[in-house]
Scaffold this motif. Structure first.
Motif, PDB file in Angstrom:
ATOM      1  N   THR A  13       0.834  -1.204   0.000  1.00 30.88           N
ATOM      2  CA  THR A  13       0.000   0.000   0.000  1.00 30.88           C
ATOM      3  C   THR A  13       0.867   1.252   0.000  1.00 30.88           C
ATOM      4  N   SER A  14       2.179   1.089  -0.078  1.00 34.28           N
ATOM      5  CA  SER A  14       3.076   2.236   0.067  1.00 34.28           C
ATOM      6  C   SER A  14       4.445   1.869  -0.497  1.00 34.28           C
ATOM      7  N   ILE A  16       8.053   0.840  -1.732  1.00 31.11           N
ATOM      8  CA  ILE A  16       8.614  -0.149  -2.664  1.00 31.11           C
ATOM      9  C   ILE A  16       7.551  -1.178  -3.067  1.00 31.11           C
ATOM     10  N   LEU A  36      -1.287  -1.946   5.384  1.00 31.88           N
ATOM     11  CA  LEU A  36      -2.112  -1.141   6.269  1.00 31.88           C
ATOM     12  C   LEU A  36      -2.371   0.212   5.610  1.00 31.88           C
ATOM     13  N   MET A  64       0.454  -8.808   8.869  1.00 32.08           N
ATOM     14  CA  MET A  64       1.652  -9.667   8.827  1.00 32.08           C
ATOM     15  C   MET A  64       2.072 -10.187  10.195  1.00 32.08           C
ATOM     16  N   ASN A  90       7.505  -8.328   1.372  1.00 27.24           N
ATOM     17  CA  ASN A  90       8.057  -6.976   1.357  1.00 27.24           C
ATOM     18  C   ASN A  90       7.689  -6.133   2.573  1.00 27.24           C
ATOM     19  N   TYR A 155      15.994  -4.702  13.217  1.00 24.97           N
ATOM     20  CA  TYR A 155      15.897  -4.653  11.746  1.00 24.97           C
ATOM     21  C   TYR A 155      17.046  -5.429  11.107  1.00 24.97           C
ATOM     22  N   VAL A 188      16.238   3.896  -0.008  1.00 25.59           N
ATOM     23  CA  VAL A 188      15.250   4.244  -1.021  1.00 25.59           C
ATOM     24  C   VAL A 188      14.346   5.284  -0.371  1.00 25.59           C
ATOM     25  N   THR A 190      11.347   6.512   0.822  1.00 35.15           N
ATOM     26  CA  THR A 190       9.963   6.067   1.051  1.00 35.15           C
ATOM     27  C   THR A 190       9.567   6.527   2.455  1.00 35.15           C
TER      28      THR A 190
END
Ligand code: NAD
Length: 260
Positions: A13-14, A16, A36, A64, A90, A155, A188, A190
């Motif tokens: 929904t956003s 990448i 989401l 998820m 993703n 992460y 990236v 985003t």
């Protein structure tokens, strides 16, 4: 190039993920988008994919964090669109804090969304791919699957875990016409990157502008952000028949970051 295929893209929904879904649709694939966000905004993106590219696009609200909902997402593709030929894991979140201050709940949530969800989705999708003797699994890992940065313990751990999961799944599926690869982007531009700037500034005692220049872009020899379209083009190639011998690989798209 992907006409007749069905692609399921988590966290699309956003950023990448949305670029992946649009790129697969542009190549003729029907898609299941997921993620989401505001219902009206998601519906706008979903219907834009159908009208711009003349394919079917469904939305799965699977969280998820929930294995059952992840399995339902794969089932939706199989029952409504005929298959889950291409699975792109993703969805991901980030949190920036020193280990001793890192909230325990946040650690668990990051491992669940950024790593375990990919395992649950693969577990659900691989039987259908094996039966068809064709499948593509693409995991959005990160440069942080290959190298670390301070203050991103959960992460970096999840992304290193995705690298191991990618290689293991590639070995298990290699004789079934299925490939499993990870894309390892550098920075990236985003919402995920934009949102971590204030916390990084706090953790490192810098201004937000300094973080952008001296932390984010400092990591990339090109001194430029990677674009979502570039990452999506790599995923389209990995999904193509020409990429059938590429499996178990980590595809760096990071402006030279991990070469240093
Ligand atoms: P983003 O914040 O724009 O998108 C994240 C997506 O994940 C959104 O669609 C969001 O709704 C979804 N998501 C989050 N939690 C979810 C949940 N519980 N259930 C379902 N969906 C959920 O971020 P992005 O930068 O596009 O990141 C996409 C992926 O790329 C992530 O795995 C991220 O780690 C990875 N990545 C990003 C960068 C970067 O610089 N942006 C670099 C390397 C890797």
């Amino acid at each position: 190039m992907l006409k007749g295929k069905v692609a399921v893209v988590t966290g699309s929904t956003s950023g990448i993920g949305l670029a992946y879904a649009r790129a697969f649709a542009k190549e003729g694939a029907n898609v299941v988008i997921n993620g989401l966000g505001d219902a009206a905004a998601i519906e706008k993106e979903r219907s834009a994919i159908e009208s711009e590219f003349g394919v079917k696009a469904l939305y799965s609200p699977a969280n998820m964090l929930k294995p059952d909902e992840i399995a339902d997402m794969v089932k939706l593709a199989e029952t409504e669109l005929g298959a889950c030929d291409i699975l792109v894991n993703n969805a991901g979140i980030q949190h920036v804090a020193p280990i001793e201050e890192f909230p325990i709940d946040t650690w668990n949530t990051i491992i669940a969304i950024n790593l375990s969800a990919a395992f649950f989705a693969m577990r659900a999708a691989i039987p259908g791919m094996k039966a068809k003797k064709w499948g593509r699994i693409i995991n959005t890992a990160s440069a942080h699957a290959l190298v670390a940065s301070p203050f991103k313990s959960a992460y970096v751990s999840a992304k290193h875990g995705i690298a191991g999961l990618t290689k293991t799944a590639a070995l298990e599926t290699a004789t079934f016409g299925i490939t499993v690869n990870a894309i390892c982007p550098g920075y990236v531009w985003t919402p995920l990157v934009e949102k971590q700037i204030p916390d990084t500034a706090k953790a490192r005692g810098m201004t937000e502008e300094e973080v952008k220049k001296n932390v984010l872009l400092a990591a990339q020899p090109t001194k430029e952000f990677v674009t979502v379209e570039e990452v999506a083009a790599l995923a389209v190639f990995l999904a193509s028949d020409n990429a059938r011998s590429i499996t178990g690989s980590m595809q760096q798209i990071d402006g030279g970051w991990v070469a240093e």
